[in-house]
Design a protein around this motif. Structure first.
Motif, mmCIF file in Angstrom:
data_model
loop_
_atom_site.group_PDB
_atom_site.id
_atom_site.type_symbol
_atom_site.label_atom_id
_atom_site.label_comp_id
_atom_site.label_asym_id
_atom_site.label_seq_id
_atom_site.Cartn_x
_atom_site.Cartn_y
_atom_site.Cartn_z
ATOM 1 N N LYS A 140 5.404 -12.428 -0.467
ATOM 2 C CA LYS A 140 6.713 -12.017 -0.300
ATOM 3 C C LYS A 140 7.728 -13.037 -0.641
ATOM 4 O O LYS A 140 8.780 -13.142 -1.370
ATOM 5 N N ASP A 169 6.286 -6.005 -4.752
ATOM 6 C CA ASP A 169 6.156 -4.863 -3.843
ATOM 7 C C ASP A 169 7.453 -4.502 -3.483
ATOM 8 O O ASP A 169 7.844 -3.120 -3.202
ATOM 9 N N HIS A 170 8.418 -5.472 -2.930
ATOM 10 C CA HIS A 170 9.537 -4.987 -2.381
ATOM 11 C C HIS A 170 10.713 -4.499 -3.439
ATOM 12 O O HIS A 170 11.831 -4.209 -3.162
#
Length: 772
Positions: free
Chosen positions: A582, A679-680
């Protein structure tokens, strides 16, 4: 080479290759004829017989399974309506009611989705299986304000935690309730869209009367139709055929093995039934038309590419009028065909043995010159460079022999400096075979040899560092493989500098490195890992920070397996990669945005304006807060793909050439690739990819049209156009704003969604204090 024209003793003859081809051609013909004769013995009769049997058995199995599926809810209703009408179950007792519905569903087959009871008073109770196949209790009464509330189930079968709440509805308005109430007897309701999950539902219902004959309510058992497709696909998997179930009157699909849905979903979530005519296969459609014309329930259909034996069964129940169709290919192999193949194989073996024997006898005579050549080669390899081959015939072997003689002459000339050449070439080959050409580090093969040498008691403790480069795929996709190679080399240099001379550093994959550290304990490994991380802090490629995931482990005892230590290090690396995913993604996105804004100062202002307009539009449309957040983020990142566009083109205002336009248009594809990597931002990729599509299909990159374009992409297109037109004005006046609105209305229906355009202009007119 010796010339046969100058040596009349050498006779011209047919080449060895030609002789071998002739011999094997004859035997191949015999072989093929033998196979053909046996292969087609009784083939057509057997294919017809087996396909007919297969089609019949398959249809019978499907009919049997369909009857079982349809009968189970009927029997469930039959038993439970007696319990309800006889007062055995007290529906007003909450605990007893919850245990009753839960236990009924637990004892039902897995194909039963829910079991419910609707009362004439409007109350509605029951239990259902959710997407995880867990049972949930349904409550709908005055306490729930007419809304269906779903609860999890405790161990004592009573309601547990709250799961969800639906919109208010009256069970007495449902088709299955109405049709059962009107008929006054058990019935199957018409198939309809489930009100909770995206699937079609078949409901079997039974009226419940009190002792005086008054209707108390309707008990119903509901099944989802998705499982029918899976069952049909499984049963026809080995038949090279197909099977389907349709409603006889409407020809709407109930189930099929075509790998197609029985319904279609629109953008607003509604489902529409697919018909047999929507399948798109002429053979399937014409096969059924033949049944309707002839009324034969067992027949041969001759298709365009293959023939099918089709069996048709009509299935009837109260409220159901279905047709079950199964088809088996006429080309199936069965036992008698296999028997023929076995005979054929036996003949093939016999023919092959004869061919081999004949080949051996024939070639034995032709191979004598080859033996002479081999003998000469053996003497040459033993050091006798004076040996030459006597050429008897001018065929392939004679040609090879002449070349051998030339080679021997050449070898005799080079023998003096041969050792020096061999040593030099060997050294080069050894280096190339042991090192990675890009980084100069040890490669995997050489590393595996090295670890075997170091894995000794004298080298304990042995530590292993496993490293993986973060973001290599992004650098390759966005900036090109040249930048990716630079990133790999930077990481390799840092690893080399951070380790000691006795350590072995290897590149074992595209983005993977392993460091082998003999006589190294855990504290020292940590120091080396820290040096590696510190060395990468200020290293960047195209402004993207160099980052790697690192894991390590140490072998302390000779009894430990070095492969396990390496596996532990790799697992620790993957953990590190997961934890840092992240932060790396955020850093990469922020770096790209910052770099893009440095290339063009207007992009930041433009992106913020578009994001703000998108957010306001989402609120105006009444979208849920998560969708508004997604819309805002997509608006903010819609031009992120322009990072690959050159500065002079990015800042060019007008006069773009066709090639430059094509380059500029690539930014949607690049933006899609970037956002798909993390992913985000994954759910923003499709909106960014399509924000230059136009309502009439004239946009890019895919030429999507109308509602094929995602909603958020249509909103971004409006917001971006408005901001671009507004930023081009020297002065912001009401008249200029109106002019923008007029231009956008003219493009409505061509470039923009007409409905969204009206909403947008109304929203902006209010905020800009523009009155019509």
């Amino acid at each position: 080479m010796m010339n046969h024209e100058k040596n009349p003793e050498i006779k011209r003859s047919i080449s060895i290759r030609s002789r071998i081809i002739i011999i094997f051609s004859v035997f191949t013909m015999v072989f093929a004829i033998s196979i053909g004769c046996m292969y087609f013995i009784n083939w057509m009769a057997l294919a017809k017989e087996t396909a007919e049997v297969m089609s019949y058995d398959m249809n019978r199995e499907i009919s049997k399974q369909t009857d079982r599926l349809v009968t189970e809810p009927y029997k469930t209703n039959e038993v439970n309506q007696k319990l309800l009408s006889g007062g055995v179950i007290d529906i007003s007792d909450e605990e007893e009611r919850q245990k009753y519905f839960t236990s009924v569903l637990q004892s039902s087959g897995s194909q039963i989705y829910s079991f419910t009871y609707g009362l004439e008073s409007g109350e509605y109770y029951g239990a259902r299986r959710n997407e995880e196949n867990s049972i949930e209790i349904i409550e709908n009464n005055a306490e729930t304000a007419g809304k269906s509330v779903y609860y999890s189930v405790n161990e004592d079968l009573t309601a547990g935690d709250f799961v969800m709440r639906t919109e208010a509805f009256d069970v007495r308005t449902r088709d299955w309730y109405i049709s059962t109430k009107q008929s006054g007897k058990p019935t199957y309701a018409p198939i309809y869209k489930n009100f909770v999950v995206n699937d079609l539902t078949l409901s079997a219902a039974w009226p419940v009367y009190d002792a005086k004959g008054n209707l108390e309510g309707v008990v119903a058992t509901h099944m989802l139709l998705t499982g029918i497709n899976e069952y049909l696909t499984e049963i026809v998997n080995q038949t090279e055929g197909y099977a389907y179930i349709i409603d006889k009157n409407s020809e709407e699909l109930i189930g099929n093995s075509f790998h197609q849905e029985n319904y279609s979903s629109s953008e607003d979530g509604t489902l529409s039934r697919n018909k047999l005519s929507d399948v798109g296969s002429l053979d399937i459609l014409r096969g059924y038309e033949q049944y309707k014309e002839t009324k034969e329930d067992n027949y041969l259909y001759r298709g365009e590419k293959q023939n099918f034996y089709i069996k048709v069964t009509e299935y009837h129940a109260e409220g159901l009028d279905w047709v079950i169709v199964s088809a088996a290919s006429s080309q199936l192999y069965m036992d008698r065909v296999i028997s023929n193949i076995q005979i054929t194989v036996l003949i093939i073996i016999i023919v092959l043995l004869l061919s081999i024997f004949s080949y051996y006898i024939s070639t034995n005579r032709m191979i004598k010159p080859i033996k002479n050549l081999i003998t000469a080669m053996e003497e040459l390899s033993s050091g006798d460079l004076s040996k030459r081959v006597t050429i008897e015939k001018y065929d392939e072997i004679g040609t090879i022999s002449g070349m051998f003689n030339q080679m021997a002459d050449r070898m005799n000339q080079l023998v003096n400096n041969l050792e020096d050449n061999v040593q030099e070439r060997t050294s080069q080959i050894h280096y190339l075979s042991c090192h990675d050409t890009l980084t100069g580090l040890m490669n995997r093969r050489c590393f595996e040899d090295t670890i075997k040498k170091i894995d000794t008691k004298a080298s304990l403790p042995i530590s292993i560092i496993f490293a993986d480069v973060n973001g290599l795929k992004m650098v390759n996709d966005v900036f090109g493989h040249t930048s990716g190679d630079i990133l790999i080399k930077k990481v390799a240099d840092i690893l080399n500098k951070s380790c000691r001379s006795e350590d072995a550093v290897a590149r074992v994959g595209g983005d993977e490195f392993i460091v082998l550290l003999p006589n190294t304990e855990v504290p020292e490994v940590k120091m080396i890992v820290e040096r590696i991380r510190n060395g990468l802090v200020n290293e960047r490629v195209n402004n993207i920070r160099c980052s790697i995931a690192i894991g390590y482990d140490t072998k302390m005892s000779s009894y430990e397996d070095i492969e396990k230590i390496m596996g532990n290090a790799e697992n620790e690396m993957y953990k590190d990669k997961t934890f840092s995913r992240k932060s790396f993604a955020d850093d990469a996105i922020n770096t790209i945005i910052k770099s893009l804004q440095e290339k063009n100062q207007n992009i930041k202002t433009h992106s913020n304006h578009v994001a703000e307009l998108c957010e306001r539009m989402g609120k105006t449309l009444g979208l849920p807060q998560p969708e508004i957040k997604k819309l805002l983020d997509a608006g903010l990142l819609h031009d992120i793909g322009k990072i690959v566009i050159e500065n002079n083109l990015l800042n060019k205002k007008e006069g773009l050439t066709e090639h430059e336009q094509q380059q500029l248009m690539q930014h949607t594809v690049v933006g899609y690739k970037i956002l798909k990597l993390f992913d985000h931002t994954l759910d923003l990729a499709d909106d960014v990819y399509a924000h230059h599509e136009k309502w009439d299909g004239s946009g890019y990159p895919k030429g999507l049209k109308g509602h094929e374009i995602p909603l958020n992409a249509r909103i971004i297109a409006l917001a971006e156009t408005y901001d671009n037109k507004r930023s081009m004005m020297n002065e912001i006046t009401p008249e200029n704003i109106k002019q923008i609105f007029c231009e956008m209305m003219e493009e409505s229906g061509k470039y923009f969604d007409p409905e969204l355009t009206e909403v947008f202009i109304t929203m902006m007119g209010n905020s800009e204090n523009i009155t019509s």
